[in-house]
Design a protein around this motif. Structure first.
Motif, PDB file in Angstrom:
ATOM      1  N   TRP A 159       0.833  -1.203   0.000  1.00 34.91           N
ATOM      2  CA  TRP A 159       0.000   0.000   0.000  1.00 34.91           C
ATOM      3  C   TRP A 159       0.871   1.256   0.000  1.00 34.91           C
ATOM      4  CZ3 TRP A 159      -0.620   4.125   3.306  1.00 34.91           C
ATOM      5  CH2 TRP A 159      -1.714   4.953   3.047  1.00 34.91           C
ATOM      6  N   THR A 160       1.914   1.249   0.808  1.00 33.02           N
ATOM      7  CA  THR A 160       2.804   2.404   0.893  1.00 33.02           C
ATOM      8  C   THR A 160       3.517   2.639  -0.437  1.00 33.02           C
ATOM      9  OG1 THR A 160       3.115   2.022   3.262  1.00 33.02           O
ATOM     10  CG2 THR A 160       4.728   3.426   2.170  1.00 33.02           C
ATOM     11  N   PHE A 178      10.858   1.685   3.787  1.00 30.42           N
ATOM     12  CA  PHE A 178      10.997   1.843   5.229  1.00 30.42           C
ATOM     13  C   PHE A 178      11.276   0.514   5.914  1.00 30.42           C
ATOM     14  CE2 PHE A 178       6.539   0.979   4.480  1.00 30.42           C
ATOM     15  CZ  PHE A 178       6.266  -0.005   5.414  1.00 30.42           C
ATOM     16  N   ILE A 179      10.788  -0.568   5.335  1.00 35.88           N
ATOM     17  CA  ILE A 179      10.896  -1.879   5.975  1.00 35.88           C
ATOM     18  C   ILE A 179      12.345  -2.347   6.082  1.00 35.88           C
ATOM     19  CG2 ILE A 179      10.638  -3.415   3.974  1.00 35.88           C
ATOM     20  CD1 ILE A 179       8.581  -3.792   7.134  1.00 35.88           C
ATOM     21  N   ASN A 180      13.197  -1.876   5.172  1.00 35.23           N
ATOM     22  CA  ASN A 180      14.607  -2.282   5.181  1.00 35.23           C
ATOM     23  C   ASN A 180      15.532  -1.241   5.795  1.00 35.23           C
ATOM     24  OD1 ASN A 180      14.084  -4.745   3.783  1.00 35.23           O
ATOM     25  ND2 ASN A 180      13.812  -3.533   1.934  1.00 35.23           N
ATOM     26  N   LEU A 213      16.748   0.397   8.865  1.00 25.49           N
ATOM     27  CA  LEU A 213      16.751   0.234  10.314  1.00 25.49           C
ATOM     28  C   LEU A 213      17.389   1.420  11.041  1.00 25.49           C
ATOM     29  CD1 LEU A 213      17.524  -3.584  10.559  1.00 25.49           C
ATOM     30  CD2 LEU A 213      15.314  -2.418  10.558  1.00 25.49           C
ATOM     31  N   SER A 214      17.367   2.585  10.374  1.00 18.44           N
ATOM     32  CA  SER A 214      17.829   3.813  11.017  1.00 18.44           C
ATOM     33  C   SER A 214      16.634   4.481  11.689  1.00 18.44           C
ATOM     34  CB  SER A 214      18.423   4.761   9.976  1.00 18.44           C
ATOM     35  OG  SER A 214      17.399   5.260   9.129  1.00 18.44           O
ATOM     36  N   MET A 215      16.916   5.520  12.448  1.00 25.19           N
ATOM     37  CA  MET A 215      15.842   6.276  13.079  1.00 25.19           C
ATOM     38  C   MET A 215      14.924   6.886  12.013  1.00 25.19           C
ATOM     39  SD  MET A 215      16.291   8.998  16.093  1.00 25.19           S
ATOM     40  CE  MET A 215      14.935   9.493  17.108  1.00 25.19           C
ATOM     41  N   LYS A 216      15.519   7.366  10.925  1.00 25.06           N
ATOM     42  CA  LYS A 216      14.738   7.919   9.810  1.00 25.06           C
ATOM     43  C   LYS A 216      13.804   6.845   9.240  1.00 25.06           C
ATOM     44  CE  LYS A 216      15.336  10.139   5.306  1.00 25.06           C
ATOM     45  NZ  LYS A 216      16.303  10.579   4.310  1.00 25.06           N
ATOM     46  N   GLY A 217      14.317   5.620   9.098  1.00 26.92           N
ATOM     47  CA  GLY A 217      13.495   4.521   8.603  1.00 26.92           C
ATOM     48  C   GLY A 217      12.343   4.204   9.545  1.00 26.92           C
ATOM     49  N   ALA A 218      12.600   4.256  10.849  1.00 28.16           N
ATOM     50  CA  ALA A 218      11.548   3.997  11.833  1.00 28.16           C
ATOM     51  C   ALA A 218      10.474   5.069  11.785  1.00 28.16           C
ATOM     52  CB  ALA A 218      12.151   3.899  13.227  1.00 28.16           C
ATOM     53  N   ILE A 219      10.892   6.302  11.594  1.00 28.95           N
ATOM     54  CA  ILE A 219       9.926   7.402  11.485  1.00 28.95           C
ATOM     55  C   ILE A 219       9.054   7.210  10.250  1.00 28.95           C
ATOM     56  CG2 ILE A 219       9.720   9.901  11.066  1.00 28.95           C
ATOM     57  CD1 ILE A 219      12.261  10.177  12.912  1.00 28.95           C
ATOM     58  N   LYS A 220       9.666   6.803   9.132  1.00 36.72           N
ATOM     59  CA  LYS A 220       8.900   6.514   7.910  1.00 36.72           C
ATOM     60  C   LYS A 220       7.949   5.336   8.133  1.00 36.72           C
ATOM     61  CE  LYS A 220      11.336   6.450   4.040  1.00 36.72           C
ATOM     62  NZ  LYS A 220      12.478   6.306   3.096  1.00 36.72           N
ATOM     63  N   TYR A 221       8.412   4.301   8.836  1.00 36.89           N
ATOM     64  CA  TYR A 221       7.595   3.120   9.135  1.00 36.89           C
ATOM     65  C   TYR A 221       6.368   3.541   9.950  1.00 36.89           C
ATOM     66  CZ  TYR A 221       7.113  -1.950  10.316  1.00 36.89           C
ATOM     67  OH  TYR A 221       6.697  -3.253  10.452  1.00 36.89           O
ATOM     68  N   LYS A 222       6.594   4.324  10.991  1.00 37.07           N
ATOM     69  CA  LYS A 222       5.494   4.776  11.849  1.00 37.07           C
ATOM     70  C   LYS A 222       4.515   5.630  11.057  1.00 37.07           C
ATOM     71  CE  LYS A 222       4.553   7.206  16.139  1.00 37.07           C
ATOM     72  NZ  LYS A 222       4.970   8.379  16.864  1.00 37.07           N
ATOM     73  N   LYS A 223       5.024   6.526  10.213  1.00 41.41           N
ATOM     74  CA  LYS A 223       4.156   7.381   9.390  1.00 41.41           C
ATOM     75  C   LYS A 223       3.340   6.526   8.419  1.00 41.41           C
ATOM     76  CE  LYS A 223       2.722  11.363   7.854  1.00 41.41           C
ATOM     77  NZ  LYS A 223       1.800  12.149   8.661  1.00 41.41           N
ATOM     78  N   ALA A 224       3.966   5.525   7.814  1.00 43.30           N
ATOM     79  CA  ALA A 224       3.248   4.623   6.907  1.00 43.30           C
ATOM     80  C   ALA A 224       2.115   3.912   7.640  1.00 43.30           C
ATOM     81  CB  ALA A 224       4.214   3.615   6.287  1.00 43.30           C
ATOM     82  N   MET A 225       2.382   3.441   8.860  1.00 43.06           N
ATOM     83  CA  MET A 225       1.328   2.780   9.646  1.00 43.06           C
ATOM     84  C   MET A 225       0.176   3.744   9.917  1.00 43.06           C
ATOM     85  SD  MET A 225       3.363   0.340  12.422  1.00 43.06           S
ATOM     86  CE  MET A 225       3.757   1.725  13.457  1.00 43.06           C
ATOM     87  N   GLU A 226       0.502   4.973  10.308  1.00 44.26           N
ATOM     88  CA  GLU A 226      -0.536   5.970  10.610  1.00 44.26           C
ATOM     89  C   GLU A 226      -1.388   6.271   9.384  1.00 44.26           C
ATOM     90  OE1 GLU A 226       1.944   9.144  12.057  1.00 44.26           O
ATOM     91  OE2 GLU A 226       2.069   8.266  14.079  1.00 44.26           O
ATOM     92  N   LEU A 227      -0.733   6.449   8.241  1.00 45.23           N
ATOM     93  CA  LEU A 227      -1.474   6.735   7.005  1.00 45.23           C
ATOM     94  C   LEU A 227      -2.341   5.554   6.591  1.00 45.23           C
ATOM     95  CD1 LEU A 227       1.337   8.610   5.062  1.00 45.23           C
ATOM     96  CD2 LEU A 227      -0.824   9.611   5.923  1.00 45.23           C
ATOM     97  N   TYR A 228      -1.801   4.360   6.723  1.00 40.44           N
ATOM     98  CA  TYR A 228      -2.520   3.139   6.338  1.00 40.44           C
ATOM     99  C   TYR A 228      -3.759   2.965   7.202  1.00 40.44           C
ATOM    100  CZ  TYR A 228      -3.213  -1.820   5.186  1.00 40.44           C
ATOM    101  OH  TYR A 228      -3.738  -3.022   4.782  1.00 40.44           O
TER     102      TYR A 228
END
Length: 188
Positions: free
Chosen positions: A151-152, A162-164, A166-181
């Motif tokens: 979906w993202t 974002f899934i690959n 594992l930096s803080m930036k990646g985690a922020i993108k992961y969290k944002k993707a979850m929120e949008l989804y």
């Protein structure tokens, strides 16, 4: 005589002030308490200069700097840790820990309760090896993760991969993707 008595008192005082070495169980309990409190300074004092985390087929070696990056990545999902049990047979320590987080909630496996074998060398943690996770549904986990990733990629390519990451930036993108989804309201 006063000199000898003073030396004995000094020696006893110094011996009493010396820090008692922690047992492996105390080290593991202190580690998880520090993780739960987000106290990286304490965590750093408990882990070796290199530490490995294994989970299934994933083997993640860290030095203290890269472990700190992993710690920051994890912190974005606001985890809470509860030690269920710590057992030892003098050869190894097994800790069962329940972890709740925004990520595990999204993946419909919250809390995630896993048993880990913890290896220590010279009083420092060198390896955390996941043995088993209790009541986890990996099929649901994978389905939720794969749906989010697909979906993202379609709807928010700026967050893709974002899934690959594992930096803080990646985690922020992961969290944002979850929120949008979650907030998509039927949008595909």
């Amino acid at each position: 005589m006063k000199y000898i008595l003073s030396l004995i008192i000094l020696a006893c005082t110094l011996a009493g002030c010396a820090e008692k070495e922690r047992s492996p169980e105390e080290t593991v309990a202190t580690y998880y308490k520090a993780v739960a409190e987000g106290n990286y300074q304490e965590i750093s004092s408990l882990i070796s200069d290199s530490i490995t985390i294994t989970a299934g087929d994933y083997v993640m070696p860290f030095d203290k700097e890269s472990y700190y990056e992993h710690f920051k990545w994890d912190s974005i999902f606001k985890p809470s840790y509860e030690v269920v049990s710590i057992e030892s047979d003098n050869e190894q320590v097994i800790a069962t820990v329940a972890v709740s987080s925004l990520r595990f909630e999204f993946l419909k496996n919250n809390p995630l309760t896993c048993s880990n074998k913890i290896y220590l060398h010279d009083g420092k943690i060198t390896k955390l090896e996941e043995i088993t996770c209790i009541d986890v549904n990996w099929d649901v986990w994978q389905q939720e993760r794969d749906s989010l990733v697909a979906w993202t990629a379609r709807n928010h390519p700026e967050l893709d991969n974002f899934i690959n990451d594992l930096s803080m930036k990646g985690a922020i993108k992961y969290k944002k993707a979850m929120e949008l989804y979650v907030g998509r309201g039927g949008e595909d």
